[in-house]
Scaffold this active site. Structure first.
Site, PDB file in Angstrom:
ATOM      1  N   SER A 149       0.855  -1.187   0.000  1.00 13.23           N
ATOM      2  CA  SER A 149       0.000   0.000   0.000  1.00 13.23           C
ATOM      3  C   SER A 149       0.889   1.234   0.000  1.00 13.23           C
ATOM      4  CB  SER A 149      -0.884  -0.002   1.254  1.00 13.23           C
ATOM      5  OG  SER A 149      -1.501   1.252   1.465  1.00 13.23           O
ATOM      6  N   TYR A 162      -1.787  -0.334  10.680  1.00 12.39           N
ATOM      7  CA  TYR A 162      -1.866  -0.710   9.262  1.00 12.39           C
ATOM      8  C   TYR A 162      -0.552  -0.356   8.563  1.00 12.39           C
ATOM      9  CZ  TYR A 162      -3.510  -0.890   4.415  1.00 12.39           C
ATOM     10  OH  TYR A 162      -3.663  -1.178   3.079  1.00 12.39           O
TER      11      TYR A 162
END
Length: 254
Positions: A149, A162
């Protein structure tokens, strides 16, 4: 054609929706037989039919990648069915955002189990088969694609854990790349920005609202945009390794 994947086998985790689903279809369109893995069997069955419609075979694997035994069975069944493994896309993941203070620790555990341990189990189980296929026709090269990501590069307020998991994926990818690259297993890191998938929908309502507000006015990527980038990476000639791809929507600043 140089960009064909005929007579090769791909395995895609998290294939029941979003990037995984689009990637499975994209690799099938390039000629690969595709094993599709996720927990939602009904969605996989539908996807398998669409894959077969393009003239290649599909194997449905109901799999929980947080369970190591399930992952090993996933890989073993793929090789038993197709005889080899050339491309693995470790896509399964979850994004649960929010401040660290008073955070539900169960959310952290879920991200660590899926984003890190699930990816590690997948890579570990698949690697012997990728190494073996890299020594044989038709391509003499194989690919392990790890989905990260933008959060693997940029730490942002409210996404601490995250971000931790995605930075970990990047570090693992680079270390493993150095380990196997001379044996013609290419390890590639794909880092999407905001994509119009189900990923954000798993957040608590107040977190989801804040995320939507932050991205208001941004035309998000489609899952097929990421799938096409993955197919570009895996169809390069043996001499070319695309190790890292960062893909943001044009209007996304961070």
């Amino acid at each position: 054609m140089a960009d064909r994947l005929d007579s090769t086998v791909a395995l895609v985790t998290g294939a029941s929706s979003g990037i995984g689903e689009a990637t499975a279809l994209e690799l099938a369109a390039h000629g690969a037989n595709v094993a599709i893995a996720a927990r939602r069997r009904d969605r996989l069955d539908d996807l398998a039919e669409r894959i077969r419609d393009v003239g290649v075979d599909a194997l449905v694997l109901e799999t929980d990648v947080t369970d190591e035994a399930s992952v090993r069975a996933m890989v073993s069944e793929t090789v038993a069915r197709f005889g080899r493994l050339d491309t693995v896309v470790a896509n399964a993941g979850v994004m649960l955002l929010g401040p660290v203070e008073n955070a539900p620790v169960q959310e952290w555990e879920r991200m660590i189990d899926l984003n890190l341990k699930g990816l590690l189990y997948t890579a570990h189980a698949a690697l012997p088969h990728l190494l073996a296929a890299a020594e044989s026709e038709p391509r003499n090269v194989t690919d392990l694609i790890l989905i990260s990501s933008v959060a693997g590069r940029v730490a942002r307020l409210g996404n601490g854990v995250y971000t931790l998991t995605k930075h970990g994926v990047g570090a693992f990818a680079e270390s493993l790349r150095q380990e196997v690259t001379k044996r013609h297993v290419r390890v590639s890191l794909i880092e999407p920005g905001a994509v119009a998938t189900e990923l954000a929908s798993h957040n608590r309502p107040e977190i989801l609202a804040a995320t939507q507000a932050r991205l208001a006015g941004v035309e998000r990527l489609e899952a097929v945009d990421i799938a096409e980038a993955i197919s570009f990476v895996v169809t390069r000639p043996r001499r070319v390794a695309v190790n890292e791809v960062l893909i943001r929507p044009t209007e996304q600043e961070g």
